[in-house]
Scaffold this motif. Sequence first.
Motif, mmCIF file in Angstrom:
data_model
loop_
_atom_site.group_PDB
_atom_site.id
_atom_site.type_symbol
_atom_site.label_atom_id
_atom_site.label_comp_id
_atom_site.label_asym_id
_atom_site.label_seq_id
_atom_site.Cartn_x
_atom_site.Cartn_y
_atom_site.Cartn_z
ATOM 1 N N LYS A 51 0.893 -1.184 -0.065
ATOM 2 C CA LYS A 51 0.182 0.016 -0.026
ATOM 3 C C LYS A 51 0.952 1.094 0.060
ATOM 4 C CE LYS A 51 -4.015 -2.382 1.177
ATOM 5 N NZ LYS A 51 -3.419 -3.650 1.292
ATOM 6 N N ILE A 52 1.747 1.191 -0.860
ATOM 7 C CA ILE A 52 2.651 2.517 -1.126
ATOM 8 C C ILE A 52 2.474 3.059 -2.334
ATOM 9 C CG2 ILE A 52 4.483 1.956 0.469
ATOM 10 C CD1 ILE A 52 6.133 0.776 -1.940
ATOM 11 N N GLY A 53 2.792 4.601 -2.766
ATOM 12 C CA GLY A 53 2.628 5.173 -3.884
ATOM 13 C C GLY A 53 3.304 4.591 -4.794
ATOM 14 N N ALA A 54 3.488 5.265 -5.935
ATOM 15 C CA ALA A 54 4.140 4.803 -6.971
ATOM 16 C C ALA A 54 5.502 5.308 -6.922
ATOM 17 C CB ALA A 54 3.441 5.527 -8.502
ATOM 18 N N ASP A 55 5.768 6.420 -6.436
ATOM 19 C CA ASP A 55 7.281 6.914 -6.282
ATOM 20 C C ASP A 55 7.970 6.263 -5.349
ATOM 21 O OD1 ASP A 55 6.597 9.044 -8.063
ATOM 22 O OD2 ASP A 55 6.061 10.461 -6.628
ATOM 23 N N ALA A 56 7.271 5.714 -4.133
ATOM 24 C CA ALA A 56 7.741 5.150 -3.136
ATOM 25 C C ALA A 56 8.276 3.615 -3.705
ATOM 26 C CB ALA A 56 6.860 5.094 -1.755
ATOM 27 N N ALA A 57 7.300 2.979 -4.433
ATOM 28 C CA ALA A 57 7.500 1.952 -4.927
ATOM 29 C C ALA A 57 8.546 1.841 -6.066
ATOM 30 C CB ALA A 57 6.238 1.360 -5.677
ATOM 31 N N GLN A 58 8.696 2.878 -6.792
ATOM 32 C CA GLN A 58 9.858 3.083 -7.681
ATOM 33 C C GLN A 58 11.188 3.158 -7.005
ATOM 34 O OE1 GLN A 58 8.776 3.636 -10.852
ATOM 35 N NE2 GLN A 58 10.781 4.119 -11.978
ATOM 36 N N ALA A 59 11.147 3.710 -5.877
ATOM 37 C CA ALA A 59 12.489 4.005 -5.104
ATOM 38 C C ALA A 59 12.744 2.619 -4.620
ATOM 39 C CB ALA A 59 12.241 5.187 -4.009
ATOM 40 N N ARG A 60 11.828 2.080 -4.085
ATOM 41 C CA ARG A 60 12.055 0.554 -3.657
ATOM 42 C C ARG A 60 12.706 -0.479 -4.586
ATOM 43 N NH1 ARG A 60 12.072 -2.767 0.716
ATOM 44 N NH2 ARG A 60 11.010 -4.795 0.232
ATOM 45 N N ALA A 61 11.985 -0.317 -5.518
ATOM 46 C CA ALA A 61 12.458 -1.215 -6.740
ATOM 47 C C ALA A 61 13.888 -1.001 -7.125
ATOM 48 C CB ALA A 61 11.631 -0.752 -8.155
ATOM 49 N N VAL A 62 14.392 0.308 -7.257
ATOM 50 C CA VAL A 62 15.655 0.685 -7.505
ATOM 51 C C VAL A 62 16.588 0.020 -6.453
ATOM 52 C CG1 VAL A 62 17.670 2.276 -7.765
ATOM 53 C CG2 VAL A 62 15.416 2.784 -8.755
ATOM 54 N N GLU A 63 16.307 0.231 -5.104
ATOM 55 C CA GLU A 63 17.028 -0.222 -3.890
ATOM 56 C C GLU A 63 17.018 -2.087 -4.141
ATOM 57 O OE1 GLU A 63 15.404 0.152 0.063
ATOM 58 O OE2 GLU A 63 15.361 2.154 -0.578
#
Lengths: 332, 340
Positions: free
Chosen positions: A123-135
């Motif tokens: 349940k996170i937003g698109a930007d947060a998901a994107q950042a986590r994906a990079v991580e």
Amino acid sequence: MPALLEVDNLHTQFDTSAGTVRAVDGIAYTVDEGETVGIVGESGCGKSVGALSILRLIPDPPGRIASGSIRFDGQDLLALSDADIRAVRGGQIAMVFQEPMTSLNPVLTIGQQLCEGMQLHLKIGADAAQARAVELLDMVGISEAARRLQQYPHHLSGGMRQRVMIALALSCKPKLIIADEPTTALDVTIQAQILELMRDLTQRFGVALIIITHNLGVVARYAQRVNVMYAGKIVESGTATDIYHRPVHPYTLGLLRSIPRMDRPRGERLIPINGQPPDLTQEITGCAYRPRCGFATDQCARETPKLETVATGHATACFEKAQLERLLKVAS
Amino acid sequence: MTVVAEAMVLPGAALPAAAPLIEVNDLKMHFTIAAGIVRKRAATVKAVDGVSFTIARGETLGLVGESGCGKTTTGRCILRLENPTSGSILFEGQNLCGMDRGSLNEKRQRMQVIFQDPFSSLNPRMKVGTIIGEPMKVHGIHPNQKEREARVAELLSVCGLNPKFMDRYPHEMSGGQRQRVGIARALALKPEFIVCDEAVSALDVSIQAQVINLLEDLRDQFNLSYLFISHDLSVVRHLCHRVAVMYLGRLVEIADADELFNNPLHPYTQALLDAVPIPDPELEKGRTHKAMKGEIPSPINPPGGCVFHPRCPLAVDSCQKEVPQLRQMTAGHWVACPRV
């Protein structure tokens, strides 16, 4: 403390034109938090079906989970509604499949595939998901992570795709990962990389891991506990050391003696297991391994052996276990 | 141990008195990739790029390496299923490259192949008896059908199958049984040399051991030579007298099996051996695993100099420029690395 996963008396069957296939025929095992459990067996022994049953991924029809219970983290997975089991899939329990070529969606970018699950489960937003994906990509050893998010699976090699699969599996902070032959399709040096990565990451995050494989070496290197399956049943379970040093089921012993090993003198004759696995559409009376077993007695034809404990944490489904134990003592 | 003695003279050395059965010299197989409407040459894949080795009579040479290293292409070139770009393949001293069709067909009776996949290498519309009998029919051996059937029955029982299987179709058999049919077919013409291309890789552990033992028995019984192509190092170690390691189209190391597995010299061979898990948890605890970095580069655009240098722990600047040649370290042990 109760185990993280408790599978009890699980029966999974498939209705085919040739009859009912008892792919999984009453298996029971547990997985503790943070533990790595190996499930070994040859093709058709039910190891994959058993794992898919946990996530209720058995196509119905023709398949069905006929009976049994699967308790995970206090919930009965077989009683959950479709919506609730969807929350478990990919969320609390993640899966890594064998084929990194076919298990990623070819028309979605790596980023879309990684973020979709996270937005849904965490349940996170698109930007947060994107950042986590990079991580995550960084963590699984994929270089230029930000650029990779825009790429499609066909841009990546098999090893890289399997790294993406691992990132996907870890993305929603699962408690359990089921890896079904995660490295069988990969070359041996890449296999080593992927297995090391899986071990490091599961240890780091305290994730439990079920590793399903036909490769006895992989299990010896990575699993703490091992279940050996034959014809839909667990025939022996124990710690890795139990299974490899003190096997008390003739099938386990047969498997160990039939593989060429790098740690043994070269040129030793292999001792194969004679015959073939049974046809699971036929009703099997007695022990399914009996026709191939050198220890079989009349009792094995009449009764089906149950998994019985021989030492702490070590169980076997064999009537002749005492004889086997005696032989092994003599041999050592 | 004549096998070992003959094996020591190699590669590039003068021919020994007893010529090897197979001698491959500087074999190259380059495939062109075409692109565009006019199918212009877009790139060249150097699948095999200068490979030399010999196989003595009765010897099993293992050819190992990861997918795409050119090991299968090497095997196909020897059988002349590919037309090599350059180099020579001597079968009992006669060059198969450039040989006319008639002579080649005669030679082909004496070399056969066992493929990896027992599901796709047998024609599903043919009965097992027809499959095994076909090579004899093609080459005009046992033109009499009765005789041919008797020979098929004999071959089936040599391979541990009931002669009644003659009337079955491949789909009625298990993977292990089908692989035995593939082996019986390869034996039909009484060959001297068989290319086993991942011949046991698709089989389950318990069945694999049966087929490995069968291959060993047949080798002893008929004095066969094998080129055993496999990615499974434990199987290669078990079955082969000598082992050649390939990486991106080149041989990086070749030695007697014991020598190669006890004393691997090339960093790639070392990494390959290190990556093989041993089915013993206690032993595994004591091993240090340093997984090799990186992946196999594309053979379309291989690295310059030594093709292994981007992944090599020993690489120095000169490795990027100079292509290492095989050099002999001890008798019969050749390695293509100047840093060992």
